[in-house]
Design a protein around this motif. Sequence first.
Motif, PDB file in Angstrom:
ATOM      1  N   ASN A   1       0.864  -1.176   0.000  1.00 17.76           N
ATOM      2  CA  ASN A   1       0.000   0.000   0.000  1.00 17.76           C
ATOM      3  C   ASN A   1       0.908   1.236   0.000  1.00 17.76           C
ATOM      4  N   THR A   2       0.961   1.925  -1.130  1.00 12.75           N
ATOM      5  CA  THR A   2       2.045   2.879  -1.376  1.00 12.75           C
ATOM      6  C   THR A   2       1.704   4.330  -1.057  1.00 12.75           C
ATOM      7  N   CYS A   3       2.764   5.123  -0.997  1.00 10.50           N
ATOM      8  CA  CYS A   3       2.661   6.563  -0.726  1.00 10.50           C
ATOM      9  C   CYS A   3       3.448   7.291  -1.810  1.00 10.50           C
ATOM     10  N   CYS A   4       3.044   8.519  -2.140  1.00 11.34           N
ATOM     11  CA  CYS A   4       3.800   9.258  -3.159  1.00 11.34           C
ATOM     12  C   CYS A   4       4.036  10.693  -2.741  1.00 11.34           C
ATOM     13  N   VAL A   5       3.938  10.953  -1.444  1.00  5.95           N
ATOM     14  CA  VAL A   5       4.061  12.332  -0.969  1.00  5.95           C
ATOM     15  C   VAL A   5       5.458  12.885  -1.228  1.00  5.95           C
ATOM     16  N   ARG A   6       6.456  12.013  -1.119  1.00  9.71           N
ATOM     17  CA  ARG A   6       7.834  12.418  -1.454  1.00  9.71           C
ATOM     18  C   ARG A   6       8.480  11.349  -2.319  1.00  9.71           C
ATOM     19  N   GLU A   7       9.486  11.761  -3.067  1.00  6.81           N
ATOM     20  CA  GLU A   7      10.110  10.864  -4.037  1.00  6.81           C
ATOM     21  C   GLU A   7      10.694   9.618  -3.384  1.00  6.81           C
ATOM     22  N   HIS A   8      11.245   9.811  -2.195  1.00  3.46           N
ATOM     23  CA  HIS A   8      11.885   8.727  -1.469  1.00  3.46           C
ATOM     24  C   HIS A   8      10.952   7.511  -1.336  1.00  3.46           C
ATOM     25  N   ALA A   9       9.689   7.797  -0.998  1.00  6.01           N
ATOM     26  CA  ALA A   9       8.699   6.727  -0.795  1.00  6.01           C
ATOM     27  C   ALA A   9       8.513   5.944  -2.094  1.00  6.01           C
ATOM     28  N   GLU A  10       8.519   6.675  -3.205  1.00  7.28           N
ATOM     29  CA  GLU A  10       8.290   6.057  -4.497  1.00  7.28           C
ATOM     30  C   GLU A  10       9.433   5.114  -4.877  1.00  7.28           C
ATOM     31  N   LEU A  11      10.658   5.613  -4.672  1.00  8.09           N
ATOM     32  CA  LEU A  11      11.824   4.800  -5.033  1.00  8.09           C
ATOM     33  C   LEU A  11      11.854   3.511  -4.221  1.00  8.09           C
ATOM     34  N   ARG A  12      11.531   3.648  -2.933  1.00 11.06           N
ATOM     35  CA  ARG A  12      11.538   2.461  -2.064  1.00 11.06           C
ATOM     36  C   ARG A  12      10.550   1.422  -2.570  1.00 11.06           C
ATOM     37  N   THR A  13       9.370   1.886  -2.999  1.00 17.18           N
ATOM     38  CA  THR A  13       8.360   0.937  -3.464  1.00 17.18           C
ATOM     39  C   THR A  13       8.859   0.163  -4.675  1.00 17.18           C
TER      40      THR A  13
ATOM     41  N   GLN B   1      -1.623   7.623  -9.424  1.00 19.05           N
ATOM     42  CA  GLN B   1      -0.994   8.413 -10.490  1.00 19.05           C
ATOM     43  C   GLN B   1      -0.853   7.488 -11.685  1.00 19.05           C
ATOM     44  N   LYS B   2      -1.667   7.727 -12.667  1.00 24.01           N
ATOM     45  CA  LYS B   2      -1.791   6.795 -13.795  1.00 24.01           C
ATOM     46  C   LYS B   2      -0.441   6.470 -14.460  1.00 24.01           C
ATOM     47  N   GLU B   3       0.395   7.506 -14.674  1.00 24.95           N
ATOM     48  CA  GLU B   3       1.668   7.264 -15.383  1.00 24.95           C
ATOM     49  C   GLU B   3       2.556   6.341 -14.574  1.00 24.95           C
ATOM     50  N   VAL B   4       2.548   6.524 -13.250  1.00 32.11           N
ATOM     51  CA  VAL B   4       3.403   5.693 -12.396  1.00 32.11           C
ATOM     52  C   VAL B   4       2.875   4.257 -12.393  1.00 32.11           C
ATOM     53  N   ALA B   5       1.549   4.133 -12.324  1.00 37.13           N
ATOM     54  CA  ALA B   5       0.944   2.799 -12.336  1.00 37.13           C
ATOM     55  C   ALA B   5       1.255   2.085 -13.654  1.00 37.13           C
ATOM     56  N   ASP B   6       1.174   2.838 -14.765  1.00 34.06           N
ATOM     57  CA  ASP B   6       1.501   2.251 -16.075  1.00 34.06           C
ATOM     58  C   ASP B   6       2.935   1.741 -16.098  1.00 34.06           C
TER      59      ASP B   6
ATOM     60  N   ILE C   1       0.791  16.473  -3.481  1.00 36.24           N
ATOM     61  CA  ILE C   1       0.152  15.567  -4.435  1.00 36.24           C
ATOM     62  C   ILE C   1      -1.191  15.025  -3.896  1.00 36.24           C
ATOM     63  N   VAL C   2      -1.395  15.188  -2.588  1.00 35.63           N
ATOM     64  CA  VAL C   2      -2.558  14.541  -1.955  1.00 35.63           C
ATOM     65  C   VAL C   2      -3.903  14.864  -2.628  1.00 35.63           C
ATOM     66  N   PRO C   3      -4.198  16.141  -2.921  1.00 34.85           N
ATOM     67  CA  PRO C   3      -5.503  16.404  -3.547  1.00 34.85           C
ATOM     68  C   PRO C   3      -5.680  15.669  -4.874  1.00 34.85           C
ATOM     69  N   TYR C   4      -4.579  15.377  -5.570  1.00 33.41           N
ATOM     70  CA  TYR C   4      -4.673  14.682  -6.852  1.00 33.41           C
ATOM     71  C   TYR C   4      -4.911  13.181  -6.675  1.00 33.41           C
ATOM     72  N   VAL C   5      -4.411  12.608  -5.590  1.00 31.05           N
ATOM     73  CA  VAL C   5      -4.538  11.150  -5.445  1.00 31.05           C
ATOM     74  C   VAL C   5      -5.617  10.733  -4.444  1.00 31.05           C
ATOM     75  N   ARG C   6      -6.083  11.674  -3.637  1.00 30.87           N
ATOM     76  CA  ARG C   6      -7.129  11.346  -2.653  1.00 30.87           C
ATOM     77  C   ARG C   6      -8.453  12.029  -2.968  1.00 30.87           C
ATOM     78  N   GLY C   7      -8.441  12.876  -3.984  1.00 29.09           N
ATOM     79  CA  GLY C   7      -9.702  13.492  -4.412  1.00 29.09           C
ATOM     80  C   GLY C   7     -10.167  14.626  -3.522  1.00 29.09           C
TER      81      GLY C   7
ATOM     82  N   GLN D   1       5.367  15.402  -9.642  1.00 33.47           N
ATOM     83  CA  GLN D   1       4.873  15.668 -10.989  1.00 33.47           C
ATOM     84  C   GLN D   1       3.389  16.023 -10.993  1.00 33.47           C
ATOM     85  N   GLY D   2       3.053  17.094 -11.692  1.00 35.55           N
ATOM     86  CA  GLY D   2       1.639  17.489 -11.778  1.00 35.55           C
ATOM     87  C   GLY D   2       1.267  18.575 -10.778  1.00 35.55           C
TER      88      GLY D   2
END
Length: 459
Positions: free
Chosen positions: A69-81, A109-114, A188-194, A360-361
């Motif tokens: 269950n991932t997080c994208c608030v900072r880049e570090h979290a993304e790289l770890r995933t 984030q659609k691009e990241v999921a792709d 990024i939260v408003p973009y991914v949590r609506g 991004q975004g």
Amino acid sequence: MIDVSKDTQMMEAIDRIRASVSGLNLKYFIETYGCQMNEHDSEKLAGMLVACGYTKAEGKNEADLILFNTCCVREHAELRTFGNVGFVKELKQQNPRLILGVCGCMMQQKEVADKLYKRFPFVDMIFGTHELKNFPFMLEKALNNQRVFNITEMDGEVVEGLPAERTPGFSTFINIMYGCNNFCTYCIVPYVRGRERSRNPEDILNEVREVIGQGYSEITLLGQNVNSYNYDGITFPMLLSMVNLVPGLVRLRFMTSHPKDLSDELIDAMASLDKVCKHIHLPVQSGSNEILRRMNRRYTVEHYMELVNKLRSRIADVEITTDIIVGFPGETEEDFQATCELVRNVGYSNAYTFAYSPRQGTIAAAMDEQIPQDEKRRRLNALNAVLAETIPAGNEKYIGYEGDILVEGVDHRDEPLLFGKLSNFKMVYVKGDEKLIGSLVHVRVDGFRFNSLSGRIVE
Ligand code: 5AD
Ligand code: SF4
């Protein structure tokens, strides 16, 4: 509002999975990144897995289903995933029936999921934050060897009735709202949590009663900005006073508060409601008005200090914690020094500090004057050095202080010591019997370490 517990199709899907996995002793393992909101989503995923007949695995090695269950608030979290998902490939080779899923904010984030979908063909399920309610259907597909990729933009929903497997203990989380409307320019939260949506207070109160019935005594109400909770005119301070009345509740906490929406009514509620704890997490982000403006925070340093003074004058022993970002685009040395100055002036009892990470975004990612990585690091270290002075300095006033802690557990680092927090979130270590875990004990403070206190139990 969607009440999943009344959704017969979902109940049928759960029954079908239960029947098909019965006798197989399947186990799940969920790895969660990021904030309490994500932690709580994982508890709901676990609740659905238990309903489907799975039990919890002790580690990834013995699991038949692993969810990140991932997080994208900072880049570090993304790289770890990406790194950790890559590692699991080997486990898939050892256990062909292992199902691997990746979900949460990063997948919204659609691009990241792709990218993840293409790079890791062995990932069976990818789904976004608005798909929790469809989890049993997705699991059923994955069990039938179909790859799942579900990311929807729909974000106006409040989903009720999902079962949750809560982390055992005395303290637990309850969502009161979802999403965020603030669009701070770095976030990024408003973009991914609506968009922001509040739960019906009746549903919240029912959940409060339910968890108290399960033995929890401390509840933290969660929202990206609890101060803008509003359900048919019921505001956050009103909600607090309703929850405060629930029998069996010992302590009531909440997070996070946005300084622009912190009302006098909330300060009054904190001062007057007996179960509401004397702690507020009030992210300041920066001590420079120009940077606050560029961040779209919609308050000034002066307003923030006014709030701090009001909190301190109306609520005895209140403690304040915060989040701070350094190296936001265009942050000058002067702006940064203003942040250090504010930290000295407020006297936080703790602070989470971050180097700005372009997402991004978001608006800030496209701003000129991005600060070089080395400089962000230097400012982060310098700010942490200021906190390393100011946090312990705030401990001195506690020598001789008496208050109640809710005992959480035993720390075995040196001699065994019980630990628990005061109402204002200060951690205290004391000698005592393990039987006290889960109860409120009265302590007197006689020493401190960095951000915790030590003392002894008094009658
Ligand atoms: N870069 C660095 N820190 C961030 N935060 C949110 N977005 C970013 C970002 N892009 C921090 C803020 C927020 C906390 C949860 O994470 O301080 O309050
Ligand atoms: Fe992000 Fe700002 Fe919303 Fe907090 S209030 S979640 S920082 S946009």
